[in-house]
Design an enzyme around this catalytic site. Structure first.
Site, short mmCIF file in Angstrom:
data_model
loop_
_atom_site.label_atom_id
_atom_site.label_comp_id
_atom_site.label_asym_id
_atom_site.label_seq_id
_atom_site.Cartn_x
_atom_site.Cartn_y
_atom_site.Cartn_z
N HIS A 64 0.47 -12.98 62.60
CA HIS A 64 1.27 -14.21 62.54
C HIS A 64 0.29 -15.39 62.45
O HIS A 64 0.15 -16.17 63.40
CB HIS A 64 2.18 -14.31 63.74
CG HIS A 64 3.23 -13.24 63.78
ND1 HIS A 64 4.44 -13.33 63.11
CD2 HIS A 64 3.24 -12.02 64.39
CE1 HIS A 64 5.15 -12.24 63.30
NE2 HIS A 64 4.45 -11.42 64.08
N GLU A 71 10.75 -18.51 71.54
CA GLU A 71 11.92 -17.93 72.20
C GLU A 71 12.28 -18.69 73.48
O GLU A 71 13.44 -18.71 73.87
CB GLU A 71 11.68 -16.45 72.53
CG GLU A 71 11.74 -15.52 71.35
CD GLU A 71 10.37 -15.22 70.78
OE1 GLU A 71 10.22 -14.16 70.14
OE2 GLU A 71 9.44 -16.02 70.97
N THR A 100 10.52 -14.33 64.64
CA THR A 100 11.82 -14.83 65.07
C THR A 100 12.13 -16.18 64.45
O THR A 100 13.27 -16.46 64.07
CB THR A 100 11.85 -14.97 66.61
OG1 THR A 100 11.33 -13.79 67.20
CG2 THR A 100 13.25 -15.21 67.11
N ASP A 286 -0.60 -7.83 65.66
CA ASP A 286 0.48 -8.77 65.99
C ASP A 286 -0.12 -10.10 66.48
O ASP A 286 0.44 -10.77 67.34
CB ASP A 286 1.42 -8.18 67.03
CG ASP A 286 2.84 -8.75 66.97
OD1 ASP A 286 3.16 -9.40 65.96
OD2 ASP A 286 3.61 -8.55 67.92
#
Length: 382
Positions: A64, A71, A100, A286
């Site tokens: 990312h 969140e 997200t 990640d």
């Protein structure tokens, strides 16, 4: 100018012994056995590694690199990846993704960052789309993004079995995979559908439903986070036996481990012991994603960022703690992802491959130098 990197104990990823690498035009022009005499004249720059181990630059299929999170509100957005952190990680090929948040972070942001990383000497691609369906795109469709934008090689990170996803139907996933697959064929790209797998009990079943009710094979999907729970890990092994790929996440937190996550290096060791072929197993960091913690009612508790450096660290754990061979471990950390993503010049050190490699420190698991596209970008030989 040509560059001769001499006396490398080479892993390609298979062990090649002591070799010289001749680098020209960002690629490996030749791999020469060290026993052979080499005299290429005065127009060549020479670097002598004195027998240090050399491995392919790592290929990370999920980074990312424009940050993630949110969140828990705007105060929880994670930072963009810096070039300095990328250089030091040993990752020379990065695949960027939204997560997200596909509202305040966009496909255009991804392309801009990919080109920044490219200008800095690395190789960067990206997935169009995000967790949710219908997907966010740059040109108006998944197919045209993959066909016309050089950096887009597939779609992702599409969420299944996760309360933050859009709960896609079998028909929606089938259409998405079909569009990505056809565009990939037309563009000569993988057209892969990279899948975020949550911890719901459905696990990987939505992907099986697509394969069961259509002509789309399981190998069109590339699911990650397969080590996040013990049950998902077991379902992932079954998915691999059925012909699919599985990806283990190297970034973690004490909370995730306490909640039942299988450490990535242990997951690789157990998968290999279960006779899953290394060509079906990969590792991803990640990096710069949020690693959120939720309570039993799926209420946000907190988060920590993923780390790009975790990929090299887990590679070392595979070799030094679980006694996985260097060749098998490197396939999981580099070659397999390159093959799945149809990047044939990545993840290997052979004639015609890009000159991306890591020089390991003498006698310990640490990075001494990183070379990307034929240039030293980090370490003792800047």
């Amino acid at each position: 100018m040509l560059t001769l990197v001499k006396n490398a104990q080479l892993f390609s990823p298979e062990p090649r012994g002591l070799c010289h690498l001749l680098i020209a035009d960002q690629r490996i022009a030749a791999v020469i056995d060290a026993s052979e005499a080499v005299n290429l004249g005065p127009l060549i720059s020479t670097v002598d590694l004195e027998g240090r181990r050399v491995i392919p630059g790592l290929v990370d299929p999920l980074v990312h690199y424009i940050g993630g999170g949110g969140e828990g509100g705007f105060g929880n957005r994670t930072a963009e990846l810096s070039l300095q952190d990328a250089y030091a990680s040993g990752v020379t090929t990065l695949i960027g993704a939204l997560g997200t948040d596909a509202l305040t972070r966009t496909p255009a942001n991804l392309i801009g960052k990919a080109r920044e990383l490219l200008a800095g000497g690395l190789t960067a691609y990206a997935y169009t789309g995000s967790y949710q369906l219908p997907p966010v795109t740059l040109t108006g469709s998944i197919a045209s993004d993959i066909l016309y934008i050089p950096e887009f090689i597939g779609v992702g990170e599409v969420a299944i079995s996760d309360h933050r996803g859009s709960q896609p139907t079998t028909q929606e996933l089938t259409r998405l995979a079909s569009d990505a697959r056809t565009a990939g064929l037309l563009a000569g790209k993988s057209g892969i559908v990279f899948i975020h797998t949550g911890d719901a009990d459905s696990h990987l079943e939505p992907l099986r439903e697509v394969a069961k009710h259509s002509a789309i094979p399981l190998s069109q999907f590339y699911p990650t986070h397969i080590n996040r729970t013990a049950d998902l890990f077991e379902d992932g092994l079954r998915f691999a036996r059925e012909g699919g790929f599985i990806d283990f996440t190297t970034s973690t937190t004490p909370e995730l481990l306490a909640g039942g996550e299988v450490p990535a290096s242990e997951a690789v060791a157990r998968a290999l012991k279960a006779r899953i072929d290394p060509s079906q197993i990969s590792l991803s960091s990640d990096a710069n994603a949020s690693l959120p913690e939720f309570d039993e009612q799926h209420r946000f508790v907190g988060l920590k960022p993923g780390k790009l450096s975790s990929l090299f660290e887990v590679l070392g754990e595979c070799i030094n703690e679980h006694h996985i061979t260097m060749e098998q471990a490197l396939r999981c950390a580099s070659t397999t992802a390159a093959d799945i993503l149809k990047l044939p010049r990545k993840g290997r050190l052979e004639e015609g491959a890009d000159a991306d490699f890591i020089v390991l420190a003498e006698g310990r698991w640490a990075i001494d130098q990183v070379w990307a596209l034929g240039k030293s970008i980090y370490g003792s030989n800047p």
